[in-house]
Design a protein around this motif. Structure first.
Motif, PDB file in Angstrom:
ATOM      1  N   ILE A  35       0.838  -1.197   0.000  1.00 30.10           N
ATOM      2  CA  ILE A  35       0.000   0.000   0.000  1.00 30.10           C
ATOM      3  C   ILE A  35       0.877   1.254   0.000  1.00 30.10           C
ATOM      4  CG2 ILE A  35      -1.669   1.351   1.338  1.00 30.10           C
ATOM      5  CD1 ILE A  35      -2.853  -1.313   2.324  1.00 30.10           C
ATOM      6  N   GLN A  36       1.962   1.193   0.776  1.00 27.12           N
ATOM      7  CA  GLN A  36       2.852   2.357   0.851  1.00 27.12           C
ATOM      8  C   GLN A  36       3.448   2.667  -0.524  1.00 27.12           C
ATOM      9  OE1 GLN A  36       3.752   5.517   2.063  1.00 27.12           O
ATOM     10  NE2 GLN A  36       3.376   4.312   3.898  1.00 27.12           N
ATOM     11  N   ILE A  37       3.829   1.636  -1.235  1.00 20.18           N
ATOM     12  CA  ILE A  37       4.367   1.851  -2.586  1.00 20.18           C
ATOM     13  C   ILE A  37       3.314   2.529  -3.465  1.00 20.18           C
ATOM     14  CG2 ILE A  37       5.134   0.690  -4.700  1.00 20.18           C
ATOM     15  CD1 ILE A  37       6.368  -1.493  -2.910  1.00 20.18           C
ATOM     16  N   LEU A  38       2.071   2.079  -3.355  1.00 23.12           N
ATOM     17  CA  LEU A  38       1.005   2.657  -4.172  1.00 23.12           C
ATOM     18  C   LEU A  38       0.788   4.124  -3.824  1.00 23.12           C
ATOM     19  CD1 LEU A  38      -1.429  -0.387  -4.225  1.00 23.12           C
ATOM     20  CD2 LEU A  38      -0.281   0.645  -6.203  1.00 23.12           C
TER      21      LEU A  38
ATOM     22  N   GLY B  86       1.661   7.537  -6.217  1.00 25.75           N
ATOM     23  CA  GLY B  86       0.518   8.343  -6.616  1.00 25.75           C
ATOM     24  C   GLY B  86      -0.682   7.559  -7.089  1.00 25.75           C
ATOM     25  N   HIS B  87      -0.730   6.279  -6.755  1.00 28.89           N
ATOM     26  CA  HIS B  87      -1.872   5.472  -7.170  1.00 28.89           C
ATOM     27  C   HIS B  87      -2.861   5.222  -6.042  1.00 28.89           C
ATOM     28  CE1 HIS B  87      -0.444   4.603 -11.197  1.00 28.89           C
ATOM     29  NE2 HIS B  87       0.759   4.328 -10.708  1.00 28.89           N
ATOM     30  N   ALA B  88      -2.530   5.762  -4.865  1.00 25.44           N
ATOM     31  CA  ALA B  88      -3.436   5.569  -3.732  1.00 25.44           C
ATOM     32  C   ALA B  88      -3.326   6.771  -2.810  1.00 25.44           C
ATOM     33  CB  ALA B  88      -3.077   4.280  -2.988  1.00 25.44           C
ATOM     34  N   TYR B  89      -4.342   6.956  -1.995  1.00 25.84           N
ATOM     35  CA  TYR B  89      -4.345   8.108  -1.095  1.00 25.84           C
ATOM     36  C   TYR B  89      -5.039   7.741   0.201  1.00 25.84           C
ATOM     37  CZ  TYR B  89      -8.996   8.327  -3.195  1.00 25.84           C
ATOM     38  OH  TYR B  89     -10.255   8.008  -3.640  1.00 25.84           O
ATOM     39  N   ALA B  90      -4.544   8.339   1.295  1.00 24.53           N
ATOM     40  CA  ALA B  90      -5.133   8.078   2.614  1.00 24.53           C
ATOM     41  C   ALA B  90      -6.120   9.186   2.943  1.00 24.53           C
ATOM     42  CB  ALA B  90      -4.037   8.020   3.669  1.00 24.53           C
TER      43      ALA B  90
ATOM     44  N   ASP C 128      -8.670  10.019   6.301  1.00 18.91           N
ATOM     45  CA  ASP C 128      -9.296   9.694   7.589  1.00 18.91           C
ATOM     46  C   ASP C 128      -9.077   8.246   8.009  1.00 18.91           C
ATOM     47  OD1 ASP C 128     -10.228  12.244   7.427  1.00 18.91           O
ATOM     48  OD2 ASP C 128     -12.241  11.670   6.725  1.00 18.91           O
ATOM     49  N   GLY C 129      -7.860   7.750   7.845  1.00 16.35           N
ATOM     50  CA  GLY C 129      -7.580   6.391   8.300  1.00 16.35           C
ATOM     51  C   GLY C 129      -7.847   5.314   7.270  1.00 16.35           C
ATOM     52  N   ASP C 130      -8.565   5.653   6.205  1.00 18.18           N
ATOM     53  CA  ASP C 130      -8.746   4.714   5.104  1.00 18.18           C
ATOM     54  C   ASP C 130      -7.695   5.011   4.037  1.00 18.18           C
ATOM     55  OD1 ASP C 130     -11.007   3.791   6.347  1.00 18.18           O
ATOM     56  OD2 ASP C 130     -12.421   4.725   4.954  1.00 18.18           O
ATOM     57  N   VAL C 131      -7.421   4.005   3.198  1.00 11.97           N
ATOM     58  CA  VAL C 131      -6.599   4.244   2.014  1.00 11.97           C
ATOM     59  C   VAL C 131      -7.359   3.696   0.812  1.00 11.97           C
ATOM     60  CG1 VAL C 131      -4.397   3.821   0.858  1.00 11.97           C
ATOM     61  CG2 VAL C 131      -4.466   4.036   3.349  1.00 11.97           C
ATOM     62  N   TYR C 132      -7.408   4.503  -0.249  1.00 10.95           N
ATOM     63  CA  TYR C 132      -8.121   4.077  -1.448  1.00 10.95           C
ATOM     64  C   TYR C 132      -7.187   4.010  -2.643  1.00 10.95           C
ATOM     65  CZ  TYR C 132     -12.282   4.834   1.318  1.00 10.95           C
ATOM     66  OH  TYR C 132     -13.221   4.745   2.306  1.00 10.95           O
ATOM     67  N   PHE C 133      -7.509   3.090  -3.530  1.00 10.17           N
ATOM     68  CA  PHE C 133      -6.776   2.989  -4.786  1.00 10.17           C
ATOM     69  C   PHE C 133      -7.438   3.915  -5.792  1.00 10.17           C
ATOM     70  CE2 PHE C 133      -5.953   1.173  -8.981  1.00 10.17           C
ATOM     71  CZ  PHE C 133      -4.588   0.955  -8.926  1.00 10.17           C
ATOM     72  N   ALA C 134      -6.625   4.724  -6.453  1.00  6.74           N
ATOM     73  CA  ALA C 134      -7.163   5.671  -7.433  1.00  6.74           C
ATOM     74  C   ALA C 134      -7.299   4.965  -8.784  1.00  6.74           C
ATOM     75  CB  ALA C 134      -6.244   6.879  -7.563  1.00  6.74           C
TER      76      ALA C 134
ATOM     77  N   ASP D 245     -13.092   9.482  -6.061  1.00  5.31           N
ATOM     78  CA  ASP D 245     -13.835   9.032  -7.245  1.00  5.31           C
ATOM     79  C   ASP D 245     -14.649   7.821  -6.824  1.00  5.31           C
ATOM     80  OD1 ASP D 245     -14.323   7.393  -9.702  1.00  5.31           O
ATOM     81  OD2 ASP D 245     -13.190   9.005 -10.654  1.00  5.31           O
ATOM     82  N   PRO D 246     -15.891   7.746  -7.267  1.00  9.59           N
ATOM     83  CA  PRO D 246     -16.732   6.609  -6.849  1.00  9.59           C
ATOM     84  C   PRO D 246     -16.158   5.260  -7.239  1.00  9.59           C
ATOM     85  CG  PRO D 246     -18.040   8.284  -7.987  1.00  9.59           C
ATOM     86  CD  PRO D 246     -16.607   8.680  -8.142  1.00  9.59           C
ATOM     87  N   LEU D 247     -15.308   5.238  -8.259  1.00 12.69           N
ATOM     88  CA  LEU D 247     -14.746   3.960  -8.707  1.00 12.69           C
ATOM     89  C   LEU D 247     -13.643   3.453  -7.794  1.00 12.69           C
ATOM     90  CD1 LEU D 247     -14.417   4.588 -12.556  1.00 12.69           C
ATOM     91  CD2 LEU D 247     -16.183   3.284 -11.366  1.00 12.69           C
ATOM     92  N   ASP D 248     -13.075   4.339  -6.993  1.00 15.02           N
ATOM     93  CA  ASP D 248     -11.950   3.933  -6.148  1.00 15.02           C
ATOM     94  C   ASP D 248     -12.397   2.886  -5.127  1.00 15.02           C
ATOM     95  OD1 ASP D 248     -10.601   5.781  -7.590  1.00 15.02           O
ATOM     96  OD2 ASP D 248     -10.501   7.308  -6.011  1.00 15.02           O
TER      97      ASP D 248
END
Length: 452
Positions: free
Chosen positions: A127-130, A134-138, A140-146, A178-181
């Motif tokens: 997850i950290q690599i993502l 720039g392919h993921a973002y944190a 409020d404690g969640d992390v999402y894939f862009a 984005d809703p797709l994340d």
RNA sequence: GGCGACGUGGGAGAGCGGUUAUCCAGCGGCCUGCAAAGCCGUGUACACCGGUUCGAGUCCGGUCGUCGCCUCCA
């Protein structure tokens, strides 16, 4: 060496198996989420990929099969809370059931059966690599894939982003850009009794990232075969593929192989519909031999209807092998066997066509039955071995009890006197004791009425 | 609506353009005192309509129907 082909979901074509290094194949097959006992549908990929491994080994490959166990998941929290027990306890109980139930299939274990809960470190690293790339973002404690950061997203299952139903009302919808994340890491919520520390706060991994991490940890990248049920293709495998591609710039797997659904009454067998038949119940009822034969009777990619009629037909086929075994002897098979043996393995090499291979095995049986000379069992044993059914050829010498032996001798005496009425009465009596008489040129023999 | 797949003889299920698939069940025969097991034979099969081809279940287009995915799911 035979060329082996398999259907690949990404390209939609049957492609040749190309290995990273000569002679070595890695398979990752998605296993169950352990919140209940597994049903026949869950058993299908377990069987299909275990048999595929056996076939590849027969062809000379060194195969590593990984079948993960998802033991951290929303479903588990929900089921545990409904049962009033801890989620860890529930998962452990169901893992034990899963291992015991699948052991009864007699296919051995996969080489690795990783747990999500034991792969947390690797998951966090991935997850950290993502995030770093720039392919993921944190949030409020969640992390999402862009999702839109991956230009290839959707290619595995042939979907355009604009065609995706944007499923309103999902949890975390307001936090996503984005809703797709989709979620890589879910911050701990009230009522959840397990959590791990991460740079973004305590929480637990999302389902998709678990598999990316476990597969990479055990098999590396760009490995040969990623498998699972066709219902996992989207979004699970699409997301797995996207994560690994985005993190490493390399594909996760070369071939994406999906098995068809098991159906009950024309409908997919699934817990949410409630139309399940549990594996252990099916094993109790029909035995593992018939169950394996049943799975082999259909091509792995096609839907497979489950009902008693089909199981009985499979059991009848199994008996045909048991019957021919009585006529075989150990040793090499005759000349007529060679082309059939070839045909059998060729069928498996062409997108693992087990029904065609099975048909060839039955051709072999007929040929053996019509032969007056003794027939060596070697080739049939080799063929059935790939299906883990070579045990059918091991005729168990069941010695009938003294009482039955006596009745049989009495019947022989009656027959010698041409007292058919008495002979038939004795046969009926034997049948009542559980023994069938067969008069062969070599004399009568007793067989259990219902072998299983 | 989008994506993927499928519709084969009584049932199941292969078939990558031209030959008996196979299994279960049925029927007829052989073997057998009769059975069982086995062998041989047998049944207007390819959803429908067009097209390509010397030739199509098998390729192309359309129609109808079925299933899976698009939300957790093997």
């Amino acid at each position: 060496m035979r060329e082996i082909t398999l259907h690949d979901t990404l390209t939609g074509r049957v492609l040749p198996l190309r290995t990273r290094e000569p002679g070595r194949v890695a398979i990752y097959a998605c296993g169950p989420t352990v919140y209940g006992r597994i049903h026949i549908g869950n058993a299908r990929p377990f069987v299909v990929f275990a048999l595929l491994k056996r076939f590849l080994e027969h062809e000379g490959y060194d195969v590593t099969l990984v079948a993960n166990i998802t033991d951290v998941n929303d479903k588990i929290y929900a089921a545990a809370s409904a049962a009033g027990i801890g989620s860890v306890a529930l998962a452990q109980e169901m893992i034990a059931h899963y291992l015991a139930d699948t052991d009864r299939l007699g296919l051995g274990r996969p080489d690795h059966e990783p747990l999500a809960s034991e792969t947390i470190g690797e998951i966090i690293d991935l997850i950290q690599i993502l995030i770093d790339r720039g392919h993921a973002y944190a949030v409020d404690g969640d992390v999402y894939f862009a999702v839109r950061s991956d230009e290839h997203y959707g290619e595995l299952t042939h979907r355009r982003l604009e065609d995706l139903d944007q499923g309103e009302g999902r949890e975390g919808a307001e936090r996503k850009r984005d809703p797709l994340d989709f979620a890589l890491w879910k911050g701990r919520k009230p009522g959840e009794d397990t959590a791990w520390d991460a740079p973004w706060g305590a929480g637990r991994p999302g389902w998709h990232i678990e598999c990316s991490a476990m597969a990479e940890k055990l098999l590396g990248l760009d490995f040969e075969i990623h498998g699972g049920g066709s219902d996992l293709a989207f979004p699970h495998h699409e997301n797995e593929a996207a994560q690994t591609r985005a993190a490493h710039g390399q594909p996760l797997a070369r071939l994406w192989v999906h098995n068809g659904m098991v159906r009950l009454a024309q409908e997919k067998m699934s817990k949410s519909i409630g139309n399940t038949l549990l594996l252990h119940a099916a094993l109790d009822r029909h035995g593992r031999d018939a169950l394996i034969a049943y799975f082999c009777a259909g091509h792995y990619r096609q839907p497979l209807e489950y009902d008693d009629e089909r199981m009985e037909a499979a059991a009848a086929g199994v008996n045909r092998f048991r019957e021919v075994a009585r006529r075989l002897r150990p040793g090499p098979s005759p000349d007529w066997s060679a082309p059939l043996r070839m045909e059998f393995f060729d069928a498996l090499a062409e997108d693992f066509n087990t029904p065609r291979a099975l048909a060839t095995a039955f051709d072999w049986v007929r040929e053996a039955n019509r032969s007056s000379a003794p027939v060596g069992d070697a080739d049939l044993r080799e063929m059935l071995g790939v299906f883990a059914l070579e045990n059918l050829l091991d005729v168990e010498v069941v010695v009938a009890p003294e009482r039955a032996q006596t009745l049989m001798r009495e019947r022989e005496a009656a027959r010698a006197e041409r007292d058919w009425a008495r002979a038939d009465a004795l046969r009926d009596e034997l049948h009542g004791l559980g023994w069938a008489v067969r008069d062969s040129p070599d004399g009568p023999e007793l067989t259990p009425v219902d072998p299983s």
